[in-house]
Design an enzyme around this catalytic site. Structure first.
Site, mmCIF file in Angstrom:
data_model
loop_
_atom_site.group_PDB
_atom_site.id
_atom_site.type_symbol
_atom_site.label_atom_id
_atom_site.label_comp_id
_atom_site.label_asym_id
_atom_site.label_seq_id
_atom_site.Cartn_x
_atom_site.Cartn_y
_atom_site.Cartn_z
ATOM 1 C CG ASP A 164 87.580 66.449 30.302
ATOM 2 O OD1 ASP A 164 88.090 67.546 30.594
ATOM 3 O OD2 ASP A 164 86.924 66.266 29.246
ATOM 4 C CG ASP B 73 78.264 64.252 30.092
ATOM 5 O OD1 ASP B 73 78.304 65.299 30.776
ATOM 6 O OD2 ASP B 73 77.696 64.178 28.990
ATOM 7 N N GLY C 219 85.024 78.026 24.176
ATOM 8 C CA GLY C 219 85.970 78.241 23.083
ATOM 9 C C GLY C 219 86.171 79.719 22.882
ATOM 10 C CE1 TYR D 161 82.285 79.803 28.457
ATOM 11 C CE2 TYR D 161 82.746 82.159 28.534
ATOM 12 C CZ TYR D 161 83.104 80.855 28.824
ATOM 13 O OH TYR D 161 84.299 80.608 29.481
ATOM 14 C CE LYS E 44 82.335 79.797 32.239
ATOM 15 N NZ LYS E 44 82.800 78.560 32.876
ATOM 16 C CD GLU F 204 91.164 77.652 16.681
ATOM 17 O OE1 GLU F 204 90.520 76.719 17.172
ATOM 18 O OE2 GLU F 204 91.175 77.906 15.459
ATOM 19 C CE LYS G 7 93.315 83.091 11.709
ATOM 20 N NZ LYS G 7 92.403 84.225 11.566
ATOM 21 N NE ARG H 39 87.880 90.243 23.772
ATOM 22 C CZ ARG H 39 87.172 91.108 23.033
ATOM 23 N NH1 ARG H 39 87.505 92.384 22.992
ATOM 24 N NH2 ARG H 39 86.128 90.688 22.330
ATOM 25 N NE ARG I 167 85.304 90.924 28.153
ATOM 26 C CZ ARG I 167 84.557 89.941 27.643
ATOM 27 N NH1 ARG I 167 85.104 88.794 27.317
ATOM 28 N NH2 ARG I 167 83.273 90.124 27.458
HETATM 29 P P1 NAD Z 1 88.984 73.531 27.868
HETATM 30 O O1 NAD Z 1 87.921 73.438 26.847
HETATM 31 O O2 NAD Z 1 90.374 73.282 27.475
HETATM 32 O O3 NAD Z 1 88.643 72.584 29.110
HETATM 33 C C1 NAD Z 1 87.337 72.357 29.541
HETATM 34 C C2 NAD Z 1 87.178 70.874 29.697
HETATM 35 O O4 NAD Z 1 85.863 70.599 30.210
HETATM 36 C C3 NAD Z 1 87.292 70.101 28.375
HETATM 37 O O5 NAD Z 1 88.332 69.160 28.439
HETATM 38 C C4 NAD Z 1 85.942 69.427 28.220
HETATM 39 O O6 NAD Z 1 86.010 68.142 27.649
HETATM 40 C C5 NAD Z 1 85.464 69.381 29.656
HETATM 41 N N1 NAD Z 1 84.012 69.238 29.720
HETATM 42 C C6 NAD Z 1 83.068 69.898 28.999
HETATM 43 N N2 NAD Z 1 81.859 69.441 29.298
HETATM 44 C C7 NAD Z 1 82.037 68.467 30.218
HETATM 45 C C8 NAD Z 1 81.144 67.590 30.899
HETATM 46 N N3 NAD Z 1 79.825 67.612 30.659
HETATM 47 N N4 NAD Z 1 81.646 66.695 31.782
HETATM 48 C C9 NAD Z 1 82.989 66.637 31.993
HETATM 49 N N5 NAD Z 1 83.880 67.429 31.369
HETATM 50 C C10 NAD Z 1 83.397 68.330 30.502
HETATM 51 O O7 NAD Z 1 88.833 74.999 28.523
HETATM 52 P P2 NAD Z 1 89.815 75.782 29.498
HETATM 53 O O8 NAD Z 1 90.409 76.883 28.730
HETATM 54 O O9 NAD Z 1 90.678 74.840 30.235
HETATM 55 O O10 NAD Z 1 88.738 76.421 30.493
HETATM 56 C C11 NAD Z 1 88.501 75.893 31.789
HETATM 57 C C12 NAD Z 1 87.412 76.705 32.461
HETATM 58 O O11 NAD Z 1 87.798 78.082 32.519
HETATM 59 C C13 NAD Z 1 86.062 76.680 31.749
HETATM 60 O O12 NAD Z 1 85.038 76.702 32.705
HETATM 61 C C14 NAD Z 1 86.046 77.976 30.980
HETATM 62 O O13 NAD Z 1 84.746 78.432 30.720
HETATM 63 C C15 NAD Z 1 86.793 78.897 31.947
HETATM 64 N N6 NAD Z 1 87.403 80.050 31.269
HETATM 65 C C16 NAD Z 1 88.455 79.870 30.437
HETATM 66 C C17 NAD Z 1 89.028 80.954 29.806
HETATM 67 C C18 NAD Z 1 90.200 80.809 28.859
HETATM 68 O O14 NAD Z 1 90.674 81.816 28.330
HETATM 69 N N7 NAD Z 1 90.710 79.621 28.614
HETATM 70 C C19 NAD Z 1 88.508 82.244 30.021
HETATM 71 C C20 NAD Z 1 87.421 82.383 30.877
HETATM 72 C C21 NAD Z 1 86.889 81.280 31.525
#
Ligand code: NAD
Length: 325
Positions: free
Chosen positions: A32, A52, A77, A147, A151, A189, A198, A220, A284
């Site tokens: 991460d 990264d 987010g 976003y 994807k 969040e 909240k 949702r 959705r």
């Molecule tokens: P999160 O933000 O908690 O975790 C994502 C992690 O990726 C973060 O810790 C961030 O630091 C890391 N990251 C970002 N850019 C990076 C990089 N360049 N190199 C290394 N690490 C990097 O999000 P999450 O809720 O755990 O989501 C995980 C995955 O699921 C994501 O791809 C997100 O798009 C997808 N997703 C999540 C949800 C949801 O409701 N949480 C819904 C749809 C899709």
């Protein structure tokens, strides 16, 4: 047992997944970009790499000796974040692109990509009473700006690495995921955590009011984290090559979600509505026919039960923060 990389494991879903894989006896590597002190869960017995993954050389380092990759790394987010950070969200394309390249170079045997319901065509989500989005509803494409397009592109990149290079790739389209150890403040969040926070803030301050984005009638569905972790692995180890929905089909309005939290907290708050706030689509829901047909399973954990666990966890975090002041 295998050596497995969880990319983005310093975040919410990846953190839970890494723990589950470790419990099963696998050797787990988490990568991460955040400093370790900001990871949501740091687990003993896991190899933690601060990298990264937008850079190819870092992806090569992360996949060294690894059998399988779960890519959950992305800049993401809630609606407020993704509507105001479109370029940043699209830059996550570099993560998946370079990770696929590195995984292919390292002869990784399986690769999972975390996609999103934000890939779905906006025209199919204009009614709050959404009948459920079927996998085929992603095309013709009209994804969430920024976003969602990233994807959708990355889904296709997985497909073409599978078709052209023989890398086994699997894709799940997550519908909102919530639960303990998720983001609950700071602007990234999502609605479930935001509503818990909240309601707790209102009780703490004694100002028994809550602001809801929009009229609150937008709908949702929300999937509890444990089922997300289970579903990710069911999809990863299946023979289903096309993207599958991974979400709950218990659709609620945001107003109903607020009522659930009020019930849990045993309070009633005065509601106001910010009609200029970022809203996303009107309705959705996840259509789970295909996942049930192909995997004989779909998420089913009741939202109210998951919200109670989430509320209790956020309350604990807020109490802990208050004590450390
Ligand atoms: P999160 O933000 O908690 O975790 C994502 C992690 O990726 C973060 O810790 C961030 O630091 C890391 N990251 C970002 N850019 C990076 C990089 N360049 N190199 C290394 N690490 C990097 O999000 P999450 O809720 O755990 O989501 C995980 C995955 O699921 C994501 O791809 C997100 O798009 C997808 N997703 C999540 C949800 C949801 O409701 N949480 C819904 C749809 C899709």
């Amino acid at each position: 047992m295998k050596k497995i990389l969880v990319a983005g494991g310093g975040g919410f879903i990846g953190g839970h997944l890494a723990i589950d894989l470790l419990k099963q006896g696998h050797e787990v590597v988490v990568a991460d970009k955040k400093p370790l002190s900001e990871w949501y869960q740091v687990t003993e017995g896991v190899t933690n790499l601060v990298l990264d993954l937008q850079y190819l050389e870092n992806c090569h380092t992360a996949v060294e000796g690894v059998d399988e990759v779960f890519n959950l790394a992305a800049d993401m987010g809630g609606m407020g974040f993704i509507e105001n950070n479109k370029a940043l969200c699209m830059l996550s394309v570099l993560i998946n692109t370079h990770l696929l390249q590195a995984a292919n170079d390292a002869d990784v045997t399986r690769y999972f990509y975390a996609s999103s319901a934000c890939v779905y065509n906006g025209d199919k989500q204009t009614d709050a009473d959404n009948p459920g989005l079927k996998e085929e509803d992603a095309y013709p494409a009209l994804a969430e700006d920024g976003y969602g397009w990233e994807k959708l592109f990355s889904e296709r990149m997985c497909r073409h690495f599978r078709e052209d290079y023989g890398l086994t790739t699997r894709v799940a389209r997550f519908h909102n995921v919530y639960g303990p150890y998720g983001t609950w403040d700071g602007g990234r969040e999502k609605a479930p955590a935001a509503m818990c926070r909240k309601v707790l803030e209102a009780q703490k301050s004694g100002d028994m009011k809550i602001e809801i984005w929009g009229d609150g009638e937008q709908t949702r569905s929300f999937m509890y984290i444990d089922e997300c972790v289970e579903g990710i692995q069911k999809i990863m180890y299946s023979d289903v090559i096309e993207p599958l929905n991974l979400g709950s089909d218990e659709m609620v309005s945001i107003n109903t979600l607020v009522s659930y939290v009020e019930e849990i907290a045993d309070v009633k708050l005065e509601r106001s509505h910010d009609l200029n706030a970022p809203l996303g689509v009107r309705g959705r829901n996840s259509d789970n026919d295909l996942i049930k047909k192909l995997l004989g399973w779909a998420p089913s954990y009741p939202l109210k039960d998951g919200m109670k666990k989430t509320y209790d966890w956020i309350k604990g975090e807020m109490d802990r923060n208050a004590e450390s002041l």
